[in-house]
Motif scaffolding. Structure first.
Motif, PDB file in Angstrom:
ATOM      1  N   SER A  43       0.831  -1.214  -0.102  1.00 26.55           N
ATOM      2  CA  SER A  43       0.002  -0.048   0.021  1.00 26.55           C
ATOM      3  C   SER A  43       0.921   1.361  -0.083  1.00 26.55           C
ATOM      4  CB  SER A  43      -0.805  -0.025   1.222  1.00 26.55           C
ATOM      5  OG  SER A  43      -0.180   0.169   2.280  1.00 26.55           O
ATOM      6  N   THR A  44       0.185   2.340  -0.204  1.00 24.99           N
ATOM      7  CA  THR A  44       0.938   3.688  -0.395  1.00 24.99           C
ATOM      8  C   THR A  44      -0.119   4.545   0.618  1.00 24.99           C
ATOM      9  OG1 THR A  44       1.553   3.440  -2.521  1.00 24.99           O
ATOM     10  CG2 THR A  44       1.570   5.625  -1.597  1.00 24.99           C
ATOM     11  N   VAL A  45       0.482   5.343   1.370  1.00 23.86           N
ATOM     12  CA  VAL A  45      -0.227   6.078   2.439  1.00 23.86           C
ATOM     13  C   VAL A  45       0.122   7.573   2.005  1.00 23.86           C
ATOM     14  CG1 VAL A  45      -0.506   6.955   4.736  1.00 23.86           C
ATOM     15  CG2 VAL A  45       0.246   4.509   4.425  1.00 23.86           C
ATOM     16  N   LEU A  46      -1.066   8.155   1.673  1.00 19.70           N
ATOM     17  CA  LEU A  46      -1.251   9.535   1.454  1.00 19.70           C
ATOM     18  C   LEU A  46      -1.853  10.422   2.357  1.00 19.70           C
ATOM     19  CD1 LEU A  46      -2.591   9.110  -2.377  1.00 19.70           C
ATOM     20  CD2 LEU A  46      -0.037   9.114  -1.640  1.00 19.70           C
ATOM     21  N   TYR A  47      -1.464  11.545   2.467  1.00 18.29           N
ATOM     22  CA  TYR A  47      -1.974  12.507   3.730  1.00 18.29           C
ATOM     23  C   TYR A  47      -3.011  13.566   2.984  1.00 18.29           C
ATOM     24  CZ  TYR A  47       0.688  10.145   7.126  1.00 18.29           C
ATOM     25  OH  TYR A  47       1.030   8.996   7.841  1.00 18.29           O
ATOM     26  N   PHE A  48      -4.235  13.454   3.089  1.00 20.30           N
ATOM     27  CA  PHE A  48      -4.986  14.481   2.697  1.00 20.30           C
ATOM     28  C   PHE A  48      -5.639  15.353   3.993  1.00 20.30           C
ATOM     29  CE2 PHE A  48      -5.225  11.446  -0.924  1.00 20.30           C
ATOM     30  CZ  PHE A  48      -4.766  12.523  -1.713  1.00 20.30           C
ATOM     31  N   VAL A  49      -6.218  16.411   3.454  1.00 19.54           N
ATOM     32  CA  VAL A  49      -7.159  17.179   4.616  1.00 19.54           C
ATOM     33  C   VAL A  49      -8.373  16.978   4.794  1.00 19.54           C
ATOM     34  CG1 VAL A  49      -7.194  19.977   5.200  1.00 19.54           C
ATOM     35  CG2 VAL A  49      -5.332  19.140   3.773  1.00 19.54           C
ATOM     36  N   SER A  50      -8.870  16.842   5.959  1.00 13.35           N
ATOM     37  CA  SER A  50     -10.014  16.599   6.361  1.00 13.35           C
ATOM     38  C   SER A  50     -10.796  17.960   6.458  1.00 13.35           C
ATOM     39  CB  SER A  50     -10.375  16.017   7.726  1.00 13.35           C
ATOM     40  OG  SER A  50     -11.693  15.750   8.134  1.00 13.35           O
ATOM     41  N   SER A  51     -11.933  18.028   5.662  1.00 14.14           N
ATOM     42  CA  SER A  51     -12.653  19.217   5.810  1.00 14.14           C
ATOM     43  C   SER A  51     -13.558  19.286   7.050  1.00 14.14           C
ATOM     44  CB  SER A  51     -13.781  19.306   4.397  1.00 14.14           C
ATOM     45  OG  SER A  51     -14.555  18.398   4.533  1.00 14.14           O
ATOM     46  N   SER A  52     -13.811  18.271   7.774  1.00 16.01           N
ATOM     47  CA  SER A  52     -14.781  18.541   9.107  1.00 16.01           C
ATOM     48  C   SER A  52     -13.728  18.526  10.202  1.00 16.01           C
ATOM     49  CB  SER A  52     -15.605  17.037   8.993  1.00 16.01           C
ATOM     50  OG  SER A  52     -14.683  15.928   9.156  1.00 16.01           O
ATOM     51  N   SER A  53     -12.331  18.482  10.063  1.00 14.60           N
ATOM     52  CA  SER A  53     -11.631  18.515  11.490  1.00 14.60           C
ATOM     53  C   SER A  53     -10.759  19.814  11.221  1.00 14.60           C
ATOM     54  CB  SER A  53     -10.892  17.015  11.507  1.00 14.60           C
ATOM     55  OG  SER A  53     -11.608  16.185  11.707  1.00 14.60           O
ATOM     56  N   GLN A  91      -5.441  -3.332 -16.661  1.00 13.92           N
ATOM     57  CA  GLN A  91      -4.058  -4.025 -16.145  1.00 13.92           C
ATOM     58  C   GLN A  91      -3.671  -3.351 -14.776  1.00 13.92           C
ATOM     59  OE1 GLN A  91      -1.424  -2.936 -19.118  1.00 13.92           O
ATOM     60  NE2 GLN A  91      -0.819  -1.089 -18.198  1.00 13.92           N
ATOM     61  N   LEU A  92      -2.779  -3.865 -13.989  1.00 16.35           N
ATOM     62  CA  LEU A  92      -2.304  -3.523 -12.781  1.00 16.35           C
ATOM     63  C   LEU A  92      -1.154  -2.772 -12.858  1.00 16.35           C
ATOM     64  CD1 LEU A  92      -2.988  -6.505 -10.457  1.00 16.35           C
ATOM     65  CD2 LEU A  92      -4.364  -4.498 -10.822  1.00 16.35           C
ATOM     66  N   VAL A  93      -1.158  -1.571 -12.289  1.00 14.27           N
ATOM     67  CA  VAL A  93       0.030  -0.466 -12.523  1.00 14.27           C
ATOM     68  C   VAL A  93       0.792  -0.612 -11.050  1.00 14.27           C
ATOM     69  CG1 VAL A  93       0.798   1.625 -12.952  1.00 14.27           C
ATOM     70  CG2 VAL A  93      -0.991   0.772 -14.165  1.00 14.27           C
ATOM     71  N   ARG A  94       1.860  -0.806 -10.936  1.00 14.39           N
ATOM     72  CA  ARG A  94       2.613  -0.851  -9.624  1.00 14.39           C
ATOM     73  C   ARG A  94       3.062   0.807  -9.252  1.00 14.39           C
ATOM     74  NH1 ARG A  94       3.201  -3.733  -5.623  1.00 14.39           N
ATOM     75  NH2 ARG A  94       5.361  -3.816  -4.518  1.00 14.39           N
ATOM     76  N   GLN A  95       2.759   0.893  -8.150  1.00 14.42           N
ATOM     77  CA  GLN A  95       3.250   2.368  -7.762  1.00 14.42           C
ATOM     78  C   GLN A  95       4.513   2.127  -6.719  1.00 14.42           C
ATOM     79  OE1 GLN A  95      -0.217   3.733  -5.696  1.00 14.42           O
ATOM     80  NE2 GLN A  95      -1.550   3.633  -7.483  1.00 14.42           N
ATOM     81  N   ASP A  96       5.400   3.112  -6.902  1.00 15.50           N
ATOM     82  CA  ASP A  96       6.614   3.187  -6.196  1.00 15.50           C
ATOM     83  C   ASP A  96       6.552   4.387  -5.079  1.00 15.50           C
ATOM     84  OD1 ASP A  96       7.009   5.310  -7.834  1.00 15.50           O
ATOM     85  OD2 ASP A  96       8.990   4.061  -8.716  1.00 15.50           O
ATOM     86  N   ALA A  97       7.347   4.732  -4.459  1.00 13.19           N
ATOM     87  CA  ALA A  97       7.853   6.010  -3.632  1.00 13.19           C
ATOM     88  C   ALA A  97       7.554   7.356  -4.536  1.00 13.19           C
ATOM     89  CB  ALA A  97       8.876   5.831  -2.966  1.00 13.19           C
ATOM     90  N   ASP A  98       8.327   7.393  -5.632  1.00 13.70           N
ATOM     91  CA  ASP A  98       8.063   8.598  -6.091  1.00 13.70           C
ATOM     92  C   ASP A  98       6.715   8.719  -6.868  1.00 13.70           C
ATOM     93  OD1 ASP A  98      10.597   8.688  -5.973  1.00 13.70           O
ATOM     94  OD2 ASP A  98      11.118   8.057  -7.914  1.00 13.70           O
ATOM     95  N   GLN A  99       5.863   7.663  -7.202  1.00 13.34           N
ATOM     96  CA  GLN A  99       4.770   7.751  -7.425  1.00 13.34           C
ATOM     97  C   GLN A  99       3.421   8.326  -6.227  1.00 13.34           C
ATOM     98  OE1 GLN A  99       3.747   7.607 -10.640  1.00 13.34           O
ATOM     99  NE2 GLN A  99       1.452   7.304 -10.098  1.00 13.34           N
ATOM    100  N   ALA A 100       3.927   8.001  -5.200  1.00 17.55           N
ATOM    101  CA  ALA A 100       3.149   8.411  -3.944  1.00 17.55           C
ATOM    102  C   ALA A 100       2.905  10.050  -4.080  1.00 17.55           C
ATOM    103  CB  ALA A 100       3.731   8.007  -2.594  1.00 17.55           C
ATOM    104  N   LEU A 101       3.649  10.765  -4.462  1.00 17.92           N
ATOM    105  CA  LEU A 101       3.869  12.026  -4.551  1.00 17.92           C
ATOM    106  C   LEU A 101       2.908  12.702  -5.685  1.00 17.92           C
ATOM    107  CD1 LEU A 101       7.467  13.557  -3.420  1.00 17.92           C
ATOM    108  CD2 LEU A 101       5.206  13.364  -2.182  1.00 17.92           C
ATOM    109  N   VAL A 102       3.105  11.962  -6.688  1.00 20.43           N
ATOM    110  CA  VAL A 102       2.336  12.232  -8.085  1.00 20.43           C
ATOM    111  C   VAL A 102       0.750  11.993  -7.557  1.00 20.43           C
ATOM    112  CG1 VAL A 102       1.655  11.554 -10.394  1.00 20.43           C
ATOM    113  CG2 VAL A 102       4.097  11.660  -9.524  1.00 20.43           C
ATOM    114  N   GLN A 138       6.499   8.833   4.996  1.00 25.14           N
ATOM    115  CA  GLN A 138       5.942   7.390   5.050  1.00 25.14           C
ATOM    116  C   GLN A 138       6.323   6.696   3.773  1.00 25.14           C
ATOM    117  OE1 GLN A 138       3.728   6.427   7.545  1.00 25.14           O
ATOM    118  NE2 GLN A 138       3.853   4.628   6.666  1.00 25.14           N
ATOM    119  N   ALA A 139       6.408   7.187   2.644  1.00 31.14           N
ATOM    120  CA  ALA A 139       6.736   6.519   1.381  1.00 31.14           C
ATOM    121  C   ALA A 139       8.045   5.834   1.250  1.00 31.14           C
ATOM    122  CB  ALA A 139       6.013   7.423   0.052  1.00 31.14           C
ATOM    123  N   ARG A 140       9.073   6.803   1.748  1.00 30.95           N
ATOM    124  CA  ARG A 140      10.264   6.406   1.335  1.00 30.95           C
ATOM    125  C   ARG A 140      10.994   5.467   2.737  1.00 30.95           C
ATOM    126  NH1 ARG A 140      13.533   3.891  -0.270  1.00 30.95           N
ATOM    127  NH2 ARG A 140      15.740   4.955  -1.045  1.00 30.95           N
TER     128      ARG A 140
END
Length: 176
Positions: A45-55, A79-90, A150-152
């Protein structure tokens, strides 16, 4: 009659005040709060950090699987596309997907077609992006820093330095 009713009610009112025989104790220290991993390992998995509009601009981790279906093959399948650490920021710069946005997640990062690289150096995580970074809000900076750390390294406590087209921010640590 009224006095009699009051006298009968007095023992019933006194009963809850006597308790149930449990004696008071001092506070018992048992350690720090529990720590729980919110995602499987980086391989899945890849963990991304987004902003909660309710918090009130609080960052929320979002777990996305590393192998995601990509629709657009010539046969009309996926098809399945593999994501890497660089892809997390994209992915982070692309913002929340439809389901994440429907739950109230948003981003303070600009919507740009980002090219990014994440490296682990002697001073922590080094991030390079092809967009301005010095004018980002503190929340947007934390989105970048937490996701990159987190990604690296899978350690949000790692120091992160971000280099953009207009300068450098950091080193800084994830505040989540």
């Amino acid at each position: 009659m009224r006095i009699r009713n009051v006298l009968l009610a007095l023992p019933l009112l006194a009963l809850p005040a006597t308790g149930c025989g449990i004696r008071a104790t001092d506070v018992v220290e048992v350690g720090g709060p529990a720590v729980v991993d919110v995602a499987p390992g980086r391989e899945q998995s890849t963990v991304l950090y987004f902003v909660s509009s309710s918090s009130g601009n609080r960052l929320m981790p979002v777990v996305r699987p590393n192998e995601v279906p990509w629709e657009g093959t010539s046969e009309g399948g996926s098809q399945l596309v593999r994501q890497d650490a660089d892809q997390a920021l994209v992915l982070l710069f692309e913002g929340p997907n439809r389901n994440e946005a429907a739950t109230g997640l948003l981003t303070e990062l600009p919507s740009v077609r980002a090219k990014a690289s994440i490296e682990l150096g002697p001073d922590g995580v080094l991030v390079r992006v092809n967009s301005p970074v010095t004018t980002l809000s503190e929340v947007a900076r934390q989105q970048l820093i937490c996701t990159a750390a987190q990604a690296r390294t899978a350690d949000r406590g790692e120091a992160v330095t971000v280099t953009g087209t207009d300068g450098v921010i950091g080193p800084a640590r994830c505040s989540v």
